[in-house]
Design a protein around this motif. Structure first.
Motif, short mmCIF file in Angstrom:
data_model
loop_
_atom_site.label_atom_id
_atom_site.label_comp_id
_atom_site.label_asym_id
_atom_site.label_seq_id
_atom_site.Cartn_x
_atom_site.Cartn_y
_atom_site.Cartn_z
N THR A 117 5.91 6.65 2.58
CA THR A 117 5.03 5.62 2.03
C THR A 117 4.70 5.95 0.60
N PRO A 155 -0.61 4.93 -2.79
CA PRO A 155 -1.33 3.65 -2.82
C PRO A 155 -1.76 3.29 -4.24
N THR A 156 -1.81 2.00 -4.49
CA THR A 156 -2.32 1.52 -5.76
C THR A 156 -3.77 1.10 -5.57
N THR A 160 -4.48 -0.60 -1.84
CA THR A 160 -3.40 -1.37 -1.20
C THR A 160 -2.27 -0.44 -0.80
N LEU A 161 -1.93 -0.47 0.49
CA LEU A 161 -0.80 0.28 1.00
C LEU A 161 0.39 -0.67 1.10
N PRO A 162 1.44 -0.44 0.31
CA PRO A 162 2.59 -1.36 0.33
C PRO A 162 3.33 -1.31 1.66
N GLY A 163 3.99 -2.40 1.99
CA GLY A 163 4.75 -2.45 3.23
C GLY A 163 6.03 -1.64 3.16
N GLN A 164 6.66 -1.48 4.32
CA GLN A 164 7.89 -0.71 4.41
C GLN A 164 8.81 -1.39 5.43
N THR A 165 10.04 -1.61 5.03
CA THR A 165 11.00 -2.24 5.93
C THR A 165 12.30 -1.44 5.89
N PRO A 175 2.30 -4.99 4.32
CA PRO A 175 1.31 -4.42 3.39
C PRO A 175 -0.09 -4.52 3.96
N HIS A 176 -0.94 -3.55 3.59
CA HIS A 176 -2.30 -3.53 4.13
C HIS A 176 -3.27 -3.10 3.03
N THR A 177 -4.37 -3.79 2.92
CA THR A 177 -5.39 -3.48 1.91
C THR A 177 -6.63 -2.92 2.58
#
Length: 386
Positions: free
Chosen positions: A14, A17-18, A43-48, A56-58
């Motif tokens: 991961t 975070p920003t 903000t945690l960016p998504g991962q695919t 993504p999750h804030t």
């Protein structure tokens, strides 16, 4: 991040975070403390990948932030508990000036007496008095610039550490008294030069501990660091008091030994050591008052149930005044009045370990060793090389 599926495992890395900061002008429950809530979004960016998809999750975090809303007065004063308030009371400029003048006079007096009596080791008590003077001089400036963290921190460090110089001076003085008056020039079989080195070294250890604690407990340090610093400082000051008690035990033993020496007529014939020893007791007594004040002040916490941090009168009555008298004791009864002559100087540890030179003969007053049964006695002699 590690995932297990069946017997296989795969990792998802991961990215950092920003953060997006949004300051809200919303007061907390305590408006008087001028604490505002700043909402921080991470903000945690998504991962695919081929195995999983993470959206993504804030995360929203409410962070208390100190924002000054009150205007300081002409000296920079703000009420206790408000943002950027450094003092828990309104400090007195006049009291700080009076204290700085008192310590300044004591410093000049000790410099003069050290020069008149030619006592080099008195530089130690001069340093202690000078540090007290520096502390209250800086405090005088701080009362006029109450938003200056540097002035307050310097004043606090000097006033917290200055008594250790007075301790060291008292240790060195007792070693010289024993060396000058005791026939054996030792206490508990410890030669006086080594005794002086031991206790001055212990005092230095206490000094370092208190310096670290006092530095961490600065007025703008985070609360956790302040608490840790206070605990370290309390440990150092407690250690200082323990060393004082041990040293006072040695002083009492010296007092009883000298009574026996005088009764047997083996002493120098004067009783000046008594006045000097009681002066040392008095100075240590004033320092002890100051130490117990600090221990009670810090151990009781910075709460409304503890009046010591919130009333400046306690600071001057239990910190400044005892230290004035602790230093003044040695002005009134200066060691130079008692320790007179070349034998009054304490030999160094290296010089003590050197073998005595042969070819000397007696020619006046001084000290030489004689054997009387199983006891080593001393009688006045001075030696000149032949």
């Amino acid at each position: 991040m590690l995932f297990l599926t069946g017997t296989s495992a795969f990792a998802i890395t991961t990215p950092p975070p920003t953060r997006t900061l949004i300051a809200r002008q919303t007061t907390s429950a305590s408006t008087a403390a001028a604490e505002f809530i700043t909402t921080e979004y991470i903000t945690l960016p998504g991962q695919t990948n081929a195995h999983v998809t993470i959206a993504p999750h804030t995360i929203t975090i409410a962070v208390p932030t100190c924002i000054q809303t009150l205007t300081p007065d002409k000296n920079g004063y703000l009420p206790p508990g408000t943002c950027n308030a450094l003092y828990d009371y309104y400090p007195s400029f006049a009291a700080a000036v009076v204290a700085s003048v008192a310590f300044g006079v004591l410093t000049v007096a000790h410099i003069t007496q050290a020069a008149v009596y030619k006592k080099k080791f008195c530089w130690v008590i001069i340093m202690g008095s000078l540090w007290e003077f520096a502390s209250f001089t800086t405090r005088s400036l701080s009362t006029l610039h109450q938003q200056s963290v540097a002035l307050l921190l310097v004043s606090q460090l000097f006033v917290l550490l200055a008594p250790l110089w007075i301790n060291a001076f008292a240790y060195m003085l007792l070693a010289r008294l024993i060396n000058f008056y005791s026939p054996t020039r030792s206490i508990l079989s410890i030669p006086t030069p080594i005794l002086s080195v031991i206790f001055v070294s212990l005092d230095f250890i206490s000094f370092v501990i208190q310096l670290v604690g006092g530095s961490w407990a600065g007025p703008t340090a985070p609360e956790a660091d302040q608490l840790k610093g206070i605990h370290i400082y309390m440990g150092g000051i407690g250690l200082q008091q323990f060393f004082i008690f041990v040293f006072l035990g040695l002083a009492v033993k010296f007092q009883f030994e000298m009574k026996e020496v005088d009764r047997l007529g083996r002493g120098r014939g004067d009783q000046k050591w008594k006045g000097m020893l009681w002066t040392l007791y008095a100075s240590f007594g004033f320092i002890t008052i100051r130490i117990f004040f600090r221990l009670i002040e810090f151990s009781a916490g910075n709460t409304s149930s503890n009046p010591l941090p919130y009333h400046e009168g306690y600071f001057y009555a239990l910190e400044a005044v005892p230290m004035v008298f602790a230093i003044l004791c040695f002005n009134v009864m200066h060691p130079g009045k008692v320790l007179v002559g070349p034998e009054s100087e304490l030999p160094g540890v290296i010089a003590m370990l050197k073998p005595k030179r042969a070819g000397r003969k007696e020619a006046g007053k001084g000290y030489s060793s004689l054997e009387d049964g199983n006891e080593v006695l001393m009688k006045p002699t001075v030696y000149h090389l032949t």
